[in-house]
Design a protein around this motif. Structure first.
Motif, PDB file in Angstrom:
ATOM      1  N   GLY A  52      10.151 -48.382 -29.832  1.00  0.00           N
ATOM      2  CA  GLY A  52       9.516 -48.609 -28.544  1.00  0.00           C
ATOM      3  C   GLY A  52      10.141 -47.846 -27.393  1.00  0.00           C
ATOM      4  N   SER A  53      11.178 -47.053 -27.699  1.00  0.00           N
ATOM      5  CA  SER A  53      11.867 -46.331 -26.618  1.00  0.00           C
ATOM      6  C   SER A  53      11.116 -45.077 -26.189  1.00  0.00           C
ATOM      7  CB  SER A  53      13.294 -45.965 -27.050  1.00  0.00           C
ATOM      8  OG  SER A  53      13.279 -45.132 -28.194  1.00  0.00           O
ATOM      9  N   GLY A  54      10.181 -44.624 -27.010  1.00  0.00           N
ATOM     10  CA  GLY A  54       9.363 -43.493 -26.599  1.00  0.00           C
ATOM     11  C   GLY A  54       9.518 -42.232 -27.443  1.00  0.00           C
ATOM     12  N   LYS A  55      10.148 -42.320 -28.602  1.00  0.00           N
ATOM     13  CA  LYS A  55      10.378 -41.135 -29.434  1.00  0.00           C
ATOM     14  C   LYS A  55       9.047 -40.481 -29.835  1.00  0.00           C
ATOM     15  CE  LYS A  55      12.793 -43.340 -32.565  1.00  0.00           C
ATOM     16  NZ  LYS A  55      12.830 -44.691 -31.976  1.00  0.00           N
ATOM     17  N   SER A  56       8.119 -41.296 -30.339  1.00  0.00           N
ATOM     18  CA  SER A  56       6.823 -40.748 -30.760  1.00  0.00           C
ATOM     19  C   SER A  56       6.028 -40.227 -29.567  1.00  0.00           C
ATOM     20  CB  SER A  56       6.006 -41.815 -31.502  1.00  0.00           C
ATOM     21  OG  SER A  56       6.656 -42.217 -32.685  1.00  0.00           O
ATOM     22  N   VAL A  57       6.137 -40.904 -28.432  1.00  0.00           N
ATOM     23  CA  VAL A  57       5.441 -40.459 -27.214  1.00  0.00           C
ATOM     24  C   VAL A  57       5.959 -39.085 -26.792  1.00  0.00           C
ATOM     25  CG1 VAL A  57       5.101 -40.916 -24.752  1.00  0.00           C
ATOM     26  CG2 VAL A  57       4.879 -42.780 -26.409  1.00  0.00           C
ATOM     27  N   LEU A  58       7.266 -38.895 -26.857  1.00  0.00           N
ATOM     28  CA  LEU A  58       7.851 -37.597 -26.511  1.00  0.00           C
ATOM     29  C   LEU A  58       7.293 -36.501 -27.412  1.00  0.00           C
ATOM     30  CD1 LEU A  58       9.901 -35.908 -24.917  1.00  0.00           C
ATOM     31  CD2 LEU A  58      11.608 -36.525 -26.657  1.00  0.00           C
ATOM     32  N   PHE A  59       7.246 -36.778 -28.714  1.00  0.00           N
ATOM     33  CA  PHE A  59       6.729 -35.788 -29.664  1.00  0.00           C
ATOM     34  C   PHE A  59       5.246 -35.505 -29.421  1.00  0.00           C
ATOM     35  CE2 PHE A  59       9.968 -36.134 -33.400  1.00  0.00           C
ATOM     36  CZ  PHE A  59      10.958 -35.659 -32.563  1.00  0.00           C
ATOM     37  N   LYS A  60       4.487 -36.545 -29.096  1.00  0.00           N
ATOM     38  CA  LYS A  60       3.058 -36.344 -28.822  1.00  0.00           C
ATOM     39  C   LYS A  60       2.845 -35.495 -27.579  1.00  0.00           C
ATOM     40  CE  LYS A  60       1.455 -40.570 -31.129  1.00  0.00           C
ATOM     41  NZ  LYS A  60       0.912 -41.941 -30.958  1.00  0.00           N
ATOM     42  N   MET A  61       3.704 -35.650 -26.593  1.00  0.00           N
ATOM     43  CA  MET A  61       3.592 -34.820 -25.388  1.00  0.00           C
ATOM     44  C   MET A  61       3.904 -33.363 -25.720  1.00  0.00           C
ATOM     45  SD  MET A  61       4.937 -36.999 -22.081  1.00  0.00           S
ATOM     46  CE  MET A  61       6.590 -37.360 -22.690  1.00  0.00           C
ATOM     47  N   ILE A  62       4.929 -33.140 -26.540  1.00  0.00           N
ATOM     48  CA  ILE A  62       5.294 -31.771 -26.920  1.00  0.00           C
ATOM     49  C   ILE A  62       4.158 -31.102 -27.689  1.00  0.00           C
ATOM     50  CG2 ILE A  62       6.835 -30.427 -28.403  1.00  0.00           C
ATOM     51  CD1 ILE A  62       9.068 -32.414 -27.651  1.00  0.00           C
ATOM     52  N   CYS A  63       3.432 -31.888 -28.479  1.00  0.00           N
ATOM     53  CA  CYS A  63       2.334 -31.352 -29.291  1.00  0.00           C
ATOM     54  C   CYS A  63       1.010 -31.256 -28.529  1.00  0.00           C
ATOM     55  CB  CYS A  63       2.131 -32.211 -30.536  1.00  0.00           C
ATOM     56  SG  CYS A  63       3.511 -32.146 -31.690  1.00  0.00           S
ATOM     57  N   GLY A  64       0.959 -31.767 -27.305  1.00  0.00           N
ATOM     58  CA  GLY A  64      -0.271 -31.701 -26.529  1.00  0.00           C
ATOM     59  C   GLY A  64      -1.279 -32.781 -26.860  1.00  0.00           C
ATOM     60  N   PHE A  65      -0.847 -33.810 -27.600  1.00  0.00           N
ATOM     61  CA  PHE A  65      -1.765 -34.911 -27.927  1.00  0.00           C
ATOM     62  C   PHE A  65      -1.974 -35.822 -26.725  1.00  0.00           C
ATOM     63  CE2 PHE A  65       0.028 -34.612 -32.505  1.00  0.00           C
ATOM     64  CZ  PHE A  65      -0.736 -33.477 -32.738  1.00  0.00           C
TER      65      PHE A  65
ATOM     66  N   ILE B 169       3.472 -37.087 -37.177  1.00  0.00           N
ATOM     67  CA  ILE B 169       3.573 -38.172 -36.202  1.00  0.00           C
ATOM     68  C   ILE B 169       2.654 -39.289 -36.680  1.00  0.00           C
ATOM     69  CG2 ILE B 169       3.219 -38.908 -33.816  1.00  0.00           C
ATOM     70  CD1 ILE B 169       3.729 -36.073 -32.915  1.00  0.00           C
ATOM     71  N   ASP B 170       3.152 -40.507 -36.685  1.00  0.00           N
ATOM     72  CA  ASP B 170       2.420 -41.631 -37.259  1.00  0.00           C
ATOM     73  C   ASP B 170       2.134 -41.324 -38.731  1.00  0.00           C
ATOM     74  OD1 ASP B 170       2.451 -42.893 -34.764  1.00  0.00           O
ATOM     75  OD2 ASP B 170       0.618 -41.877 -34.131  1.00  0.00           O
ATOM     76  N   ARG B 171       1.071 -41.847 -39.278  1.00  0.00           N
ATOM     77  CA  ARG B 171       0.778 -41.608 -40.696  1.00  0.00           C
ATOM     78  C   ARG B 171      -0.449 -40.709 -40.811  1.00  0.00           C
ATOM     79  NH1 ARG B 171       0.667 -46.746 -44.494  1.00  0.00           N
ATOM     80  NH2 ARG B 171       2.822 -46.751 -43.740  1.00  0.00           N
ATOM     81  N   PRO B 172      -0.301 -39.524 -41.382  1.00  0.00           N
ATOM     82  CA  PRO B 172      -1.460 -38.629 -41.495  1.00  0.00           C
ATOM     83  C   PRO B 172      -2.579 -39.250 -42.324  1.00  0.00           C
ATOM     84  CG  PRO B 172       0.596 -37.483 -42.013  1.00  0.00           C
ATOM     85  CD  PRO B 172       0.916 -38.941 -41.935  1.00  0.00           C
ATOM     86  N   GLY B 173      -3.823 -38.905 -41.995  1.00  0.00           N
ATOM     87  CA  GLY B 173      -4.965 -39.375 -42.773  1.00  0.00           C
ATOM     88  C   GLY B 173      -5.276 -38.407 -43.901  1.00  0.00           C
ATOM     89  N   TYR B 174      -5.687 -38.945 -45.026  1.00  0.00           N
ATOM     90  CA  TYR B 174      -6.024 -38.114 -46.170  1.00  0.00           C
ATOM     91  C   TYR B 174      -7.370 -38.513 -46.750  1.00  0.00           C
ATOM     92  CZ  TYR B 174      -1.121 -36.785 -45.982  1.00  0.00           C
ATOM     93  OH  TYR B 174       0.080 -36.327 -45.561  1.00  0.00           O
ATOM     94  N   ILE B 175      -7.897 -37.640 -47.587  1.00  0.00           N
ATOM     95  CA  ILE B 175      -9.129 -37.940 -48.320  1.00  0.00           C
ATOM     96  C   ILE B 175      -8.726 -38.700 -49.576  1.00  0.00           C
ATOM     97  CG2 ILE B 175     -11.218 -36.994 -49.360  1.00  0.00           C
ATOM     98  CD1 ILE B 175     -10.687 -34.447 -47.659  1.00  0.00           C
ATOM     99  N   ALA B 176      -9.011 -39.988 -49.592  1.00  0.00           N
ATOM    100  CA  ALA B 176      -8.446 -40.894 -50.599  1.00  0.00           C
ATOM    101  C   ALA B 176      -8.812 -40.524 -52.027  1.00  0.00           C
ATOM    102  CB  ALA B 176      -8.886 -42.332 -50.305  1.00  0.00           C
ATOM    103  N   ASN B 177     -10.022 -40.018 -52.241  1.00  0.00           N
ATOM    104  CA  ASN B 177     -10.488 -39.758 -53.599  1.00  0.00           C
ATOM    105  C   ASN B 177     -10.189 -38.346 -54.092  1.00  0.00           C
ATOM    106  OD1 ASN B 177     -11.635 -42.297 -54.355  1.00  0.00           O
ATOM    107  ND2 ASN B 177     -13.278 -41.915 -52.897  1.00  0.00           N
ATOM    108  N   LYS B 178      -9.366 -37.604 -53.339  1.00  0.00           N
ATOM    109  CA  LYS B 178      -8.947 -36.284 -53.787  1.00  0.00           C
ATOM    110  C   LYS B 178      -7.467 -36.300 -54.159  1.00  0.00           C
ATOM    111  CE  LYS B 178     -12.358 -33.501 -51.233  1.00  0.00           C
ATOM    112  NZ  LYS B 178     -12.928 -32.754 -52.377  1.00  0.00           N
ATOM    113  N   THR B 179      -7.057 -35.322 -54.950  1.00  0.00           N
ATOM    114  CA  THR B 179      -5.655 -35.215 -55.342  1.00  0.00           C
ATOM    115  C   THR B 179      -4.826 -34.664 -54.180  1.00  0.00           C
ATOM    116  OG1 THR B 179      -5.851 -32.936 -56.148  1.00  0.00           O
ATOM    117  CG2 THR B 179      -6.387 -34.698 -57.709  1.00  0.00           C
ATOM    118  N   GLY B 180      -3.528 -34.677 -54.371  1.00  0.00           N
ATOM    119  CA  GLY B 180      -2.655 -34.120 -53.352  1.00  0.00           C
ATOM    120  C   GLY B 180      -2.954 -32.644 -53.108  1.00  0.00           C
ATOM    121  N   PHE B 181      -3.090 -31.884 -54.183  1.00  0.00           N
ATOM    122  CA  PHE B 181      -3.394 -30.461 -54.034  1.00  0.00           C
ATOM    123  C   PHE B 181      -4.730 -30.267 -53.321  1.00  0.00           C
ATOM    124  CE2 PHE B 181      -5.664 -26.696 -55.426  1.00  0.00           C
ATOM    125  CZ  PHE B 181      -4.763 -25.690 -55.079  1.00  0.00           C
ATOM    126  N   GLN B 182      -5.744 -31.030 -53.705  1.00  0.00           N
ATOM    127  CA  GLN B 182      -7.067 -30.883 -53.089  1.00  0.00           C
ATOM    128  C   GLN B 182      -7.023 -31.191 -51.595  1.00  0.00           C
ATOM    129  OE1 GLN B 182      -9.181 -33.568 -55.686  1.00  0.00           O
ATOM    130  NE2 GLN B 182      -9.938 -31.915 -57.003  1.00  0.00           N
TER     131      GLN B 182
END
Length: 212
Positions: A40-53, A82-95
């Motif tokens: 809650g100190s702002g680590k992710s917020v700092l990273f999001k600002m650096i990335c332009g999110f 940052i946070d948990r990336p979204g993936y296509i659940a029914n595809k393999t890692g390579f796909q």
């Protein structure tokens, strides 16, 4: 000294509560920076600002002299977890990685396969991502952040959910990438992870306090 990222007099609040007050930080090319602080100190917020999110309420963040949100919307050649990336659940890692690679079209299948092997994933497995363990999903997140040889890596808790062997593998990987000249910002609650950093800053009372 080549400055990649420059944070100048940045102020940011969240829900009326200040997270950062007039912080300043220059990030040097080819170094590893650790950002620490309680939840809650702002680590992710700092990273999001650096990335332009998201944007600072006041102040500027520039990437190689170009102000984010003014000269450009998002920085180029960044690898981000940052946070948990979204993936296509029914595809393999390579796909999944193949789908991501098609956006820019700058790497081939061989590079995806090699990256998966480097982090400890089997590129030829038919296992769908929906059946991956948390550690396997984390390795997949690391793959997408480095597979296109991104020169700046913004990694929020990159060691999360990894077993000890995998943690050692990824620590060594990050040190190798630094030797290649890549710039890395990371967060972790584990002191051993932070030990690989050249510089460490703690978020303390809305300021960045250098502790290494």
């Amino acid at each position: 000294m080549s400055i990649i990222i420059s944070i100048n007099n940045v102020y940011k609040s969240f829900k009326g509560n200040p997270l950062f007050e007039n912080i300043n930080l220059d990030i040097e090319k080819g170094k590893i920076y650790g950002i620490v602080g309680p939840n809650g100190s702002g680590k992710s917020v700092l990273f999001k600002m650096i990335c332009g999110f998201i944007f600072p309420d006041k102040g500027t963040i520039s990437i190689q002299g170009s102000e984010i949100g003014k000269s450009k919307r998002f920085p180029e050649n960044f690898g981000v977890i940052i946070d948990r990336p979204g993936y296509i659940a029914n595809k393999t890692g390579f796909q999944n990685l193949k789908e991501l690679s098609l956006i820019r079209g700058i790497i081939d299948d061989k590079q995806i396969i090699e990256t998966m092997k480097i982090v400890g994933l089997n590129p030829y497995s038919n296992q769908k991502v929906k059946n991956f363990s948390l550690g396997m999903k984390q390795k997949l997140a690391i793959c997408q952040a480095i597979m296109e040889e991104q020169q700046v890596l913004i990694l929020d808790e990159p060691f999360n959910a990894l077993d000890m062997e995998s943690v050692k593998r990824i620590r060594n990987l990050l040190l190798r990438l630094k030797e290649e000249g890549r710039t890395i910002l990371l967060t972790s609650h584990n002191q051993e992870d932070i030990n690989i950093c050249d510089f460490v800053y703690r978020i303390n009372q809305c300021k960045l306090e250098q502790i290494k």
